[in-house]
Design a protein around this motif. Structure first.
Motif, PDB file in Angstrom:
ATOM      1  N   PRO A   9       0.844  -1.196   0.000  1.00  0.00           N
ATOM      2  CA  PRO A   9       0.000   0.000   0.000  1.00  0.00           C
ATOM      3  C   PRO A   9       0.883   1.251   0.000  1.00  0.00           C
ATOM      4  N   GLY A  10       0.605   2.175  -0.911  1.00  0.00           N
ATOM      5  CA  GLY A  10       1.382   3.420  -0.969  1.00  0.00           C
ATOM      6  C   GLY A  10       2.638   3.317  -1.817  1.00  0.00           C
ATOM      7  N   SER A  11       2.876   2.167  -2.445  1.00  0.00           N
ATOM      8  CA  SER A  11       4.110   2.015  -3.226  1.00  0.00           C
ATOM      9  C   SER A  11       4.014   2.710  -4.581  1.00  0.00           C
ATOM     10  N   GLY A  12       2.795   3.104  -4.975  1.00  0.00           N
ATOM     11  CA  GLY A  12       2.654   3.841  -6.237  1.00  0.00           C
ATOM     12  C   GLY A  12       2.047   3.032  -7.368  1.00  0.00           C
ATOM     13  N   LYS A  13       1.358   1.942  -7.028  1.00  0.00           N
ATOM     14  CA  LYS A  13       0.754   1.098  -8.079  1.00  0.00           C
ATOM     15  C   LYS A  13      -0.249   1.907  -8.914  1.00  0.00           C
ATOM     16  N   GLY A  14      -1.167   2.567  -8.224  1.00  0.00           N
ATOM     17  CA  GLY A  14      -2.206   3.338  -8.931  1.00  0.00           C
ATOM     18  C   GLY A  14      -1.596   4.477  -9.742  1.00  0.00           C
ATOM     19  N   THR A  15      -0.643   5.163  -9.135  1.00  0.00           N
ATOM     20  CA  THR A  15       0.020   6.296  -9.800  1.00  0.00           C
ATOM     21  C   THR A  15       0.705   5.834 -11.075  1.00  0.00           C
ATOM     22  N   GLN A  16       1.455   4.756 -10.988  1.00  0.00           N
ATOM     23  CA  GLN A  16       2.197   4.275 -12.152  1.00  0.00           C
ATOM     24  C   GLN A  16       1.264   3.607 -13.169  1.00  0.00           C
ATOM     25  N   SER A  30      -7.990  -1.727 -11.725  1.00  0.00           N
ATOM     26  CA  SER A  30      -7.651  -1.731 -10.299  1.00  0.00           C
ATOM     27  C   SER A  30      -8.792  -2.370  -9.526  1.00  0.00           C
ATOM     28  N   THR A  31      -8.506  -3.476  -8.842  1.00  0.00           N
ATOM     29  CA  THR A  31      -9.581  -4.112  -8.066  1.00  0.00           C
ATOM     30  C   THR A  31      -9.997  -3.197  -6.903  1.00  0.00           C
ATOM     31  N   GLY A  32      -9.055  -2.421  -6.363  1.00  0.00           N
ATOM     32  CA  GLY A  32      -9.417  -1.448  -5.324  1.00  0.00           C
ATOM     33  C   GLY A  32     -10.409  -0.421  -5.857  1.00  0.00           C
ATOM     34  N   GLY A  56      -9.023  -2.722   6.460  1.00  0.00           N
ATOM     35  CA  GLY A  56      -7.716  -3.006   5.865  1.00  0.00           C
ATOM     36  C   GLY A  56      -7.483  -4.478   5.569  1.00  0.00           C
ATOM     37  N   ALA A  57      -8.552  -5.278   5.630  1.00  0.00           N
ATOM     38  CA  ALA A  57      -8.420  -6.716   5.328  1.00  0.00           C
ATOM     39  C   ALA A  57      -8.731  -6.954   3.849  1.00  0.00           C
ATOM     40  N   LEU A  58      -8.570  -8.208   3.409  1.00  0.00           N
ATOM     41  CA  LEU A  58      -8.865  -8.537   2.014  1.00  0.00           C
ATOM     42  C   LEU A  58     -10.325  -8.951   1.855  1.00  0.00           C
ATOM     43  N   ASP A  84      -3.778  -3.770 -11.337  1.00  0.00           N
ATOM     44  CA  ASP A  84      -3.279  -3.072 -10.140  1.00  0.00           C
ATOM     45  C   ASP A  84      -4.090  -3.554  -8.932  1.00  0.00           C
ATOM     46  N   GLY A  85      -3.427  -4.260  -8.013  1.00  0.00           N
ATOM     47  CA  GLY A  85      -4.133  -4.708  -6.807  1.00  0.00           C
ATOM     48  C   GLY A  85      -4.605  -6.159  -6.896  1.00  0.00           C
ATOM     49  N   TYR A  86      -4.302  -6.819  -7.962  1.00  0.00           N
ATOM     50  CA  TYR A  86      -4.660  -8.225  -8.161  1.00  0.00           C
ATOM     51  C   TYR A  86      -3.547  -8.893  -8.926  1.00  0.00           C
ATOM     52  N   PRO A  87      -3.048 -10.061  -8.532  1.00  0.00           N
ATOM     53  CA  PRO A  87      -3.479 -10.873  -7.391  1.00  0.00           C
ATOM     54  C   PRO A  87      -2.828 -10.413  -6.091  1.00  0.00           C
ATOM     55  N   ARG A  88      -3.495 -10.743  -4.976  1.00  0.00           N
ATOM     56  CA  ARG A  88      -3.085 -10.281  -3.659  1.00  0.00           C
ATOM     57  C   ARG A  88      -2.756 -11.405  -2.700  1.00  0.00           C
ATOM     58  N   ASN A  89      -2.939 -12.624  -3.147  1.00  0.00           N
ATOM     59  CA  ASN A  89      -2.492 -13.800  -2.376  1.00  0.00           C
ATOM     60  C   ASN A  89      -2.269 -14.931  -3.388  1.00  0.00           C
ATOM     61  N   GLY A 126       0.023  11.482   3.713  1.00  0.00           N
ATOM     62  CA  GLY A 126      -0.190  12.644   2.841  1.00  0.00           C
ATOM     63  C   GLY A 126      -1.520  12.536   2.112  1.00  0.00           C
ATOM     64  N   ARG A 127      -1.814  11.340   1.613  1.00  0.00           N
ATOM     65  CA  ARG A 127      -3.084  11.163   0.893  1.00  0.00           C
ATOM     66  C   ARG A 127      -4.269  11.253   1.849  1.00  0.00           C
ATOM     67  N   ALA A 128      -4.076  10.752   3.072  1.00  0.00           N
ATOM     68  CA  ALA A 128      -5.176  10.818   4.053  1.00  0.00           C
ATOM     69  C   ALA A 128      -5.600  12.276   4.262  1.00  0.00           C
ATOM     70  N   LYS A 143      -2.833  -2.578   9.380  1.00  0.00           N
ATOM     71  CA  LYS A 143      -3.406  -3.860   8.960  1.00  0.00           C
ATOM     72  C   LYS A 143      -3.085  -4.149   7.484  1.00  0.00           C
ATOM     73  N   ARG A 144      -3.208  -3.133   6.639  1.00  0.00           N
ATOM     74  CA  ARG A 144      -2.937  -3.342   5.206  1.00  0.00           C
ATOM     75  C   ARG A 144      -1.481  -3.744   4.982  1.00  0.00           C
ATOM     76  N   LEU A 145      -0.578  -3.118   5.747  1.00  0.00           N
ATOM     77  CA  LEU A 145       0.851  -3.471   5.604  1.00  0.00           C
ATOM     78  C   LEU A 145       1.103  -4.902   6.078  1.00  0.00           C
ATOM     79  N   VAL A 171      11.291   4.473  -5.206  1.00  0.00           N
ATOM     80  CA  VAL A 171      11.597   5.714  -4.478  1.00  0.00           C
ATOM     81  C   VAL A 171      12.133   6.732  -5.470  1.00  0.00           C
ATOM     82  N   GLY A 172      11.627   7.958  -5.342  1.00  0.00           N
ATOM     83  CA  GLY A 172      12.033   9.030  -6.262  1.00  0.00           C
ATOM     84  C   GLY A 172      10.778   9.701  -6.778  1.00  0.00           C
ATOM     85  N   SER A 173      10.936  10.621  -7.719  1.00  0.00           N
ATOM     86  CA  SER A 173       9.754  11.314  -8.235  1.00  0.00           C
ATOM     87  C   SER A 173       8.875  10.326  -9.008  1.00  0.00           C
TER      88      SER A 173
HETATM   89  P1  AP5 Z   1      -0.729   5.177  -4.965  1.00  0.00           P
HETATM   90  O1  AP5 Z   1      -0.311   5.291  -6.395  1.00  0.00           O
HETATM   91  O2  AP5 Z   1      -2.167   5.313  -4.634  1.00  0.00           O
HETATM   92  O3  AP5 Z   1      -0.154   3.822  -4.351  1.00  0.00           O
HETATM   93  P2  AP5 Z   1      -0.815   2.387  -4.342  1.00  0.00           P
HETATM   94  O4  AP5 Z   1       0.305   1.404  -4.348  1.00  0.00           O
HETATM   95  O5  AP5 Z   1      -1.843   2.281  -5.431  1.00  0.00           O
HETATM   96  O6  AP5 Z   1      -1.443   2.463  -2.897  1.00  0.00           O
HETATM   97  P3  AP5 Z   1      -2.878   2.113  -2.328  1.00  0.00           P
HETATM   98  O7  AP5 Z   1      -2.848   2.610  -0.935  1.00  0.00           O
HETATM   99  O8  AP5 Z   1      -3.961   2.590  -3.226  1.00  0.00           O
HETATM  100  O9  AP5 Z   1      -2.746   0.554  -2.403  1.00  0.00           O
HETATM  101  P4  AP5 Z   1      -3.564  -0.537  -1.733  1.00  0.00           P
HETATM  102  O10 AP5 Z   1      -2.951  -1.764  -2.298  1.00  0.00           O
HETATM  103  O11 AP5 Z   1      -3.622  -0.446  -0.243  1.00  0.00           O
HETATM  104  O12 AP5 Z   1      -5.037  -0.191  -2.214  1.00  0.00           O
HETATM  105  P5  AP5 Z   1      -6.080  -0.879  -3.204  1.00  0.00           P
HETATM  106  O13 AP5 Z   1      -6.921   0.199  -3.735  1.00  0.00           O
HETATM  107  O14 AP5 Z   1      -5.441  -1.822  -4.146  1.00  0.00           O
HETATM  108  O15 AP5 Z   1       0.153   6.219  -4.124  1.00  0.00           O
HETATM  109  C1  AP5 Z   1      -0.097   6.443  -2.765  1.00  0.00           C
HETATM  110  C2  AP5 Z   1       0.175   7.925  -2.451  1.00  0.00           C
HETATM  111  O16 AP5 Z   1       1.553   8.207  -2.693  1.00  0.00           O
HETATM  112  C3  AP5 Z   1      -0.616   8.891  -3.350  1.00  0.00           C
HETATM  113  O17 AP5 Z   1      -0.994  10.017  -2.613  1.00  0.00           O
HETATM  114  C4  AP5 Z   1       0.394   9.254  -4.447  1.00  0.00           C
HETATM  115  O18 AP5 Z   1       0.133  10.528  -4.976  1.00  0.00           O
HETATM  116  C5  AP5 Z   1       1.707   9.198  -3.687  1.00  0.00           C
HETATM  117  N1  AP5 Z   1       2.822   8.768  -4.530  1.00  0.00           N
HETATM  118  C6  AP5 Z   1       2.850   7.734  -5.414  1.00  0.00           C
HETATM  119  N2  AP5 Z   1       4.059   7.635  -6.001  1.00  0.00           N
HETATM  120  C7  AP5 Z   1       4.829   8.632  -5.476  1.00  0.00           C
HETATM  121  C8  AP5 Z   1       6.176   9.058  -5.689  1.00  0.00           C
HETATM  122  N3  AP5 Z   1       7.002   8.422  -6.545  1.00  0.00           N
HETATM  123  N4  AP5 Z   1       6.614  10.115  -4.971  1.00  0.00           N
HETATM  124  C9  AP5 Z   1       5.813  10.763  -4.085  1.00  0.00           C
HETATM  125  N5  AP5 Z   1       4.523  10.422  -3.857  1.00  0.00           N
HETATM  126  C10 AP5 Z   1       4.038   9.360  -4.537  1.00  0.00           C
HETATM  127  O19 AP5 Z   1      -6.923  -1.788  -2.174  1.00  0.00           O
HETATM  128  C11 AP5 Z   1      -7.712  -1.203  -1.173  1.00  0.00           C
HETATM  129  C12 AP5 Z   1      -8.502  -2.303  -0.469  1.00  0.00           C
HETATM  130  O20 AP5 Z   1      -9.390  -2.933  -1.397  1.00  0.00           O
HETATM  131  C13 AP5 Z   1      -7.673  -3.458   0.103  1.00  0.00           C
HETATM  132  O21 AP5 Z   1      -7.159  -3.151   1.400  1.00  0.00           O
HETATM  133  C14 AP5 Z   1      -8.718  -4.579   0.138  1.00  0.00           C
HETATM  134  O22 AP5 Z   1      -9.603  -4.427   1.235  1.00  0.00           O
HETATM  135  C15 AP5 Z   1      -9.503  -4.337  -1.138  1.00  0.00           C
HETATM  136  N6  AP5 Z   1      -8.914  -5.068  -2.285  1.00  0.00           N
HETATM  137  C16 AP5 Z   1      -8.369  -4.524  -3.399  1.00  0.00           C
HETATM  138  N7  AP5 Z   1      -7.946  -5.486  -4.240  1.00  0.00           N
HETATM  139  C17 AP5 Z   1      -8.235  -6.666  -3.622  1.00  0.00           C
HETATM  140  C18 AP5 Z   1      -8.013  -8.021  -3.977  1.00  0.00           C
HETATM  141  N8  AP5 Z   1      -7.388  -8.352  -5.129  1.00  0.00           N
HETATM  142  N9  AP5 Z   1      -8.441  -8.971  -3.119  1.00  0.00           N
HETATM  143  C19 AP5 Z   1      -9.062  -8.669  -1.955  1.00  0.00           C
HETATM  144  N10 AP5 Z   1      -9.287  -7.386  -1.555  1.00  0.00           N
HETATM  145  C20 AP5 Z   1      -8.876  -6.406  -2.379  1.00  0.00           C
END
Ligand code: AP5
Length: 190
Positions: A9-16, A30-32, A56-58, A84-89, A126-128, A143-145, A171-173
C-alpha cells in the motif's frame, strides 16, 4: 501487454498504472477502484465489501475474482491491460492463471514497486490529509501493511518462479519511477 503491478500500500501502483495506461494505451484495471466504485454506488457486493476494506483486510477471493472476470470480459482488454491490486495472495495468483488460460492468455510481466515502510506510511498519511480515503487511517494502514507482508509478498515469489518478475526501485519522483518501469518493460519487449 498483460502486466501485473505488485507493491505494498502506498508504493505507487495506482500512480504508475495510470501513466502506463496512457503510455501503452491499455486499460488500467484496479480491483481497489472497482471495489470502491461498488461501495459508492451501494451495490450488494459493495455493502459486503465496505467494512472489510475500511478495516484493511482482504475482500473474499470469490467476490474479487467474479468482479475481475466481468471486467476482463469487456471489449477494451484485447490489447492487454495493467492489473493493479490483483493478485493479492497465492490463491488469487492461481485463479488469475486459470482464468487467463481459459481466455487463451497469460500474464506476460509482473513489476514489483519497492519502497521502504517509512516512506509508504508517509505517502499514505499525505493522501489521508488530501483525500480522506476511508482506509487511510493509521489502524487500517497497519493492517494493510501486515496483510501485504503475510499474504501478498508470496505472490512476488510466484512470479519470480515463473521468470516474469522485475523489481523496480519505487523511491524518487513519480516521473523517475515511471521511467524505470518503462525501461524495464521495453528492454523485455525489445
Ligand atoms: P498510490 O499510487 O495510490 O499507491 P498504491 O500502491 O496504489 O497504494 P494504495 O494505498 O492505493 O494501495 P492498496 O494496495 O492499499 O489499495 P487498493 O486500492 O489496491 O500512491 C499512494 C500515495 O503516494 C498517493 O498520494 C500518491 O500521490 C503518492 N505517490 C505515489 N508515487 C509517489 C512518488 N514516486 N513520490 C511521491 N509520492 C508518490 O486496495 C484497497 C482495499 O481494497 C484493500 O485493502 C482490500 O480491502 C480491497 N482489495 C483490493 N484489491 C483486492 C483483492 N485483489 N483482493 C481482496 N481485496 C482487495
Amino acid at each position: 501487454m498483460r502486466l501485473v503491478l505488485l507493491g505494498a500500500p502506498g508504493s505507487g501502483k495506482g500512480t504508475q498504472a495510470t501513466r502506463l495506461r496512457d503510455h501503452y494505451r491499455v486499460p488500467h484495471i484496479s480491483t481497489g477502484d472497482l471495489l470502491r466504485a461498488a461501495v459508492k454506488v451501494g451495490t450488494p457486493l459493495g455493502l459486503q465489501a465496505k467494512a472489510v476494506m475500511e478495516a484493511g483486510a482482504l475482500v473474499s477471493d470469490d467476490i474479487v475474482l467474479a468482479m475481475l472476470e466481468e471486467r476482463l470480459s469487456q471489449g477494451d482488454t484485447g490489447g492487454g491491460y495493467v492489473l493493479d491490486g490483483y493478485p493479492r495472495n497465492l490463491a488469487q495468483a492461481n485463479s488469475l492463471d486459470a482464468l487467463l488460460a481459459r481466455l487463451g492468455q497469460s500474464v506476460e510481466r509482473a513489476i514489483q514497486l519497492d519502497v521502504d515502510t517509512e516512506l509508504l506510511i508517509a505517502r499514505i498519511a499525505g493522501r489521508a490529509k488530501a483525500e480522506g480515503r476511508a482506509d487511510d487511517n493509521p489502524e487500517s494502514v497497519r493492517k494493510r501493511l501486515q496483510v501485504y507482508e503475510e499474504q501478498t509478498a508470496p505472490v512476488i515469489e510466484f512470479y519470480r518462479h515463473q521468470q516474469k518478475l522485475t523489481a523496480v526501485d519505487g523511491v524518487g519522483s513519480m516521473e523517475a519511477v515511471f521511467e524505470r518501469v518503462v525501461e524495464a518493460l521495453d528492454s523485455r519487449y525489445a
